[in-house]
Design an enzyme around this catalytic site. Structure first.
Site, PDB file in Angstrom:
ATOM      1  N   HIS A 169       0.857  -1.191   0.000  1.00  0.00           N
ATOM      2  CA  HIS A 169       0.000   0.000   0.000  1.00  0.00           C
ATOM      3  C   HIS A 169       0.889   1.235   0.000  1.00  0.00           C
ATOM      4  O   HIS A 169       1.844   1.325   0.764  1.00  0.00           O
ATOM      5  CB  HIS A 169      -0.906   0.037   1.236  1.00  0.00           C
ATOM      6  CG  HIS A 169      -1.741   1.280   1.269  1.00  0.00           C
ATOM      7  ND1 HIS A 169      -2.926   1.390   0.573  1.00  0.00           N
ATOM      8  CD2 HIS A 169      -1.530   2.484   1.854  1.00  0.00           C
ATOM      9  CE1 HIS A 169      -3.416   2.606   0.748  1.00  0.00           C
ATOM     10  NE2 HIS A 169      -2.603   3.288   1.518  1.00  0.00           N
ATOM     11  N   ARG A 172     -16.303  11.254   5.496  1.00  0.00           N
ATOM     12  CA  ARG A 172     -15.121  12.034   5.889  1.00  0.00           C
ATOM     13  C   ARG A 172     -14.722  12.997   4.788  1.00  0.00           C
ATOM     14  O   ARG A 172     -14.315  14.129   5.042  1.00  0.00           O
ATOM     15  CB  ARG A 172     -13.958  11.079   6.190  1.00  0.00           C
ATOM     16  CG  ARG A 172     -14.125  10.339   7.500  1.00  0.00           C
ATOM     17  CD  ARG A 172     -13.124   9.197   7.595  1.00  0.00           C
ATOM     18  NE  ARG A 172     -11.765   9.633   7.429  1.00  0.00           N
ATOM     19  CZ  ARG A 172     -10.782   8.880   6.913  1.00  0.00           C
ATOM     20  NH1 ARG A 172     -11.032   7.631   6.533  1.00  0.00           N
ATOM     21  NH2 ARG A 172      -9.578   9.348   6.785  1.00  0.00           N
ATOM     22  N   LYS A 188      -9.032  -2.579   5.031  1.00  0.00           N
ATOM     23  CA  LYS A 188      -9.189  -3.170   3.690  1.00  0.00           C
ATOM     24  C   LYS A 188      -8.074  -4.172   3.396  1.00  0.00           C
ATOM     25  O   LYS A 188      -8.301  -5.203   2.783  1.00  0.00           O
ATOM     26  CB  LYS A 188      -9.191  -2.052   2.637  1.00  0.00           C
ATOM     27  CG  LYS A 188     -10.504  -1.289   2.648  1.00  0.00           C
ATOM     28  CD  LYS A 188     -10.437  -0.034   1.825  1.00  0.00           C
ATOM     29  CE  LYS A 188      -9.655   1.035   2.496  1.00  0.00           C
ATOM     30  NZ  LYS A 188      -9.941   2.403   2.156  1.00  0.00           N
ATOM     31  N   SER A 194      -8.667   3.026   8.233  1.00  0.00           N
ATOM     32  CA  SER A 194      -9.312   2.833   6.937  1.00  0.00           C
ATOM     33  C   SER A 194      -8.419   2.016   5.994  1.00  0.00           C
ATOM     34  O   SER A 194      -8.856   1.057   5.353  1.00  0.00           O
ATOM     35  CB  SER A 194      -9.615   4.227   6.357  1.00  0.00           C
ATOM     36  OG  SER A 194      -9.938   4.157   5.012  1.00  0.00           O
ATOM     37  N   ASP A 233     -16.315   1.069   6.120  1.00  0.00           N
ATOM     38  CA  ASP A 233     -15.222   2.011   5.806  1.00  0.00           C
ATOM     39  C   ASP A 233     -15.583   2.836   4.572  1.00  0.00           C
ATOM     40  O   ASP A 233     -15.328   4.035   4.514  1.00  0.00           O
ATOM     41  CB  ASP A 233     -13.913   1.253   5.543  1.00  0.00           C
ATOM     42  CG  ASP A 233     -12.879   2.158   4.889  1.00  0.00           C
ATOM     43  OD1 ASP A 233     -12.405   3.076   5.574  1.00  0.00           O
ATOM     44  OD2 ASP A 233     -12.582   1.984   3.685  1.00  0.00           O
TER      45      ASP A 233
HETATM   46  N1  URA Z   1      -6.818   5.807   1.861  1.00  0.00           N
HETATM   47  C1  URA Z   1      -7.771   5.122   2.503  1.00  0.00           C
HETATM   48  O1  URA Z   1      -8.118   4.009   2.136  1.00  0.00           O
HETATM   49  N2  URA Z   1      -8.348   5.679   3.579  1.00  0.00           N
HETATM   50  C2  URA Z   1      -8.004   6.891   4.044  1.00  0.00           C
HETATM   51  O2  URA Z   1      -8.547   7.331   5.026  1.00  0.00           O
HETATM   52  C3  URA Z   1      -7.008   7.623   3.356  1.00  0.00           C
HETATM   53  C4  URA Z   1      -6.410   7.044   2.259  1.00  0.00           C
END
Ligand code: URA
Length: 439
Positions: free
Chosen positions: A84, A170, A189, A185, A163
């Site tokens: 990521h 958000r 995932k 968040s 989320d």
């Molecule tokens: N990427 C995400 O998946 N969530 C966030 O809050 C910020 C970047």
């Protein structure tokens, strides 16, 4: 403990720690549509200001994972690993390291995102390849990973739906920039993918969401702590995003850069340096870290050697072609931009800074990203960077080349983008791209 929504909001507003079961239920109920957006908005703002304890963060991640499905890979013989990145300008490494790691024999179930704010996203880059399908159903996604070791998809309805809902809220309530909310968040995932290992590329600098090394290292620590709590092997690289990564920023342009790297091509800039060196090197280092997590190569140096071999021998390119074929992408029709415009250097001197956030937003204005969710991306839009920090430059020589299908946009952006680069009479100190490796 049964608390009313207003009690939960007030407790968090006053900086109290919520019991884990209360927080889990609160998030799950929101996911099911039982809590209105206005109450969750107030709660999120309270979290932004007061933060979560590590127990609360863990409970929030659990709740988001439990709101959807977690992928299982029964009897899967290969190590499952993902990467990521917190995002930047020209950050295209997934398209190179994914194929490297898959060709080396590990499994890479890559769940990626779209452009966010001023940054680009892997899904938008892949979708610039005509026909490339990123909306696979989960069974097809898993089938492709079993067969090819790798598939690229976006977050589906089934993965962490709470989320997904919270993130949209958000986005419109000024509550994206909370380190706790961001780390929860991201990690929910990744954990729901059912992976065993994760490599994090946490960026800092003018093109990153967090501008300082210290803030990004703190984000890396939080992300890693969540991963470890869920039994994952995690490594984080804190990397510099004070200048664009590689030669291009923009969807199809970045795919062209990746294909050049995967096929062993080199592009020399006016300083006779390889314009692809930083993209290639970061991709190899991230791939090596992913491979090293599996334990299969014994140590990082051996994993890096294998990553270089897989790239240099063309195996990673062959894997990329296989992925495109499986997901419907036709590389022979990768679009080239119709119009271009050169933006010149304005003073004699050295390049001392890039305001990458501003450059990223101008790239969005060119058509490379979205201002609104419904905007259609121009896959050919983007920027070619002819210089790096510290380059000695002469007034009038090319600084950037802008590309787009729409000439009017080119004209508008060309008026502004030159001002996002600063010059001085001395070269700034040299720095390394990878500033910290945290494990
Ligand atoms: N990427 C995400 O998946 N969530 C966030 O809050 C910020 C970047």
């Amino acid at each position: 403990m049964n608390l009313l929504p207003t009690q939960i909001i007030r407790l968090k507003r006053d900086g109290k720690v919520l019991p884990a079961p209360v927080l889990r239920q609160w998030i799950q109920e929101y996911g099911k549509g039982h809590i209105p957006d206005y109450q969750m908005s107030a709660f999120l703002m309270a979290v932004c200001l007061r933060g979560f304890s590590s127990e609360e963060l863990h409970a929030s991640v659990e709740a988001m994972i439990e709101s959807g499905v977690t992928l299982h890979w029964p009897k899967h013989p290969r190590f499952l690993v993902d990467k990521h990145s917190t995002g930047g300008i020209g950050d295209k490494t997934s398209l190179i390291l994914g194929p490297i790691v898959a060709a080396a024999g590990l499994s890479v179930p890559m769940m990626s995102g779209r452009g966010l704010g001023h940054t680009g996203g892997t899904l938008d880059k892949l979708e610039s390849i005509p026909g490339f399908q990123t909306r696979l159903e989960l069974p097809s996604f898993q089938e492709q990973v079993e067969k090819l070791n790798i598939a690229f998809i976006g977050q589906t309805e089934e993965i962490c739906p709470a989320d997904r809902k919270l993130y949209s809220l958000r986005d419109v309530t000024g509550t994206v920039e909370s380190m706790n909310l961001i780390s929860g968040s991201i990690m929910s995932k990744k954990i729901a993918e059912g992976i065993q290992g994760l490599v994090l590329d946490v960026k800092f600098g003018t093109g990153a969401f967090f501008k300082t090394l210290e803030e990004s290292a703190e984000l890396a620590r939080q992300l890693m702590a969540i991963g470890h709590q869920f039994g994952k092997k995690v490594v984080a690289l804190v990397t510099d995003m004070n200048q664009p990564l590689g030669r291009f920023a923009g969807n199809a342009l970045e795919v062209h850069e990746c294909i050049d790297i995967l096929t062993g091509q080199v592009h020399r800039n006016s300083h006779q340096e390889d314009s692809y060196a930083d993209t290639r090197e970061l991709s190899i280092q991230l791939a090596a870290q992913m491979m090293n997590l599996s334990g299969r190569w014994g140590n990082l140096a051996a994993a890096e050697q294998e990553a270089r071999h897989v790239l240099n021998s063309g195996q990673a390119y062959n894997k990329f072609v296989e992925i495109c074929r499986a997901q419907g992408g036709d590389l022979t029709r990768l679009p080239r931009p119709r119009h271009s415009r050169i933006v010149p250097v304005t003073v004699d001197g050295f390049i001392t800074g890039f305001d990458l956030e501003a450059i990223g937003y101008l790239n969005v204005q060119l058509g490379a990203g979205r201002v609104q969710l419904t905007d259609v991306i121009d896959p050919t839009a983007g920027i070619e960077f002819h210089h790096k920090l510290g380059h000695a430059v002469r007034r009038g020589e090319p600084l950037m080349t802008l590309y787009a299908a729409d000439e009017k946009r080119l004209h508008q952006v060309a008026e502004k983008v030159g001002a996002c680069v600063s010059y001085g009479q001395q070269a700034p100190p040299k720095f390394s791209l990878i500033r910290k490796v945290m494990s």
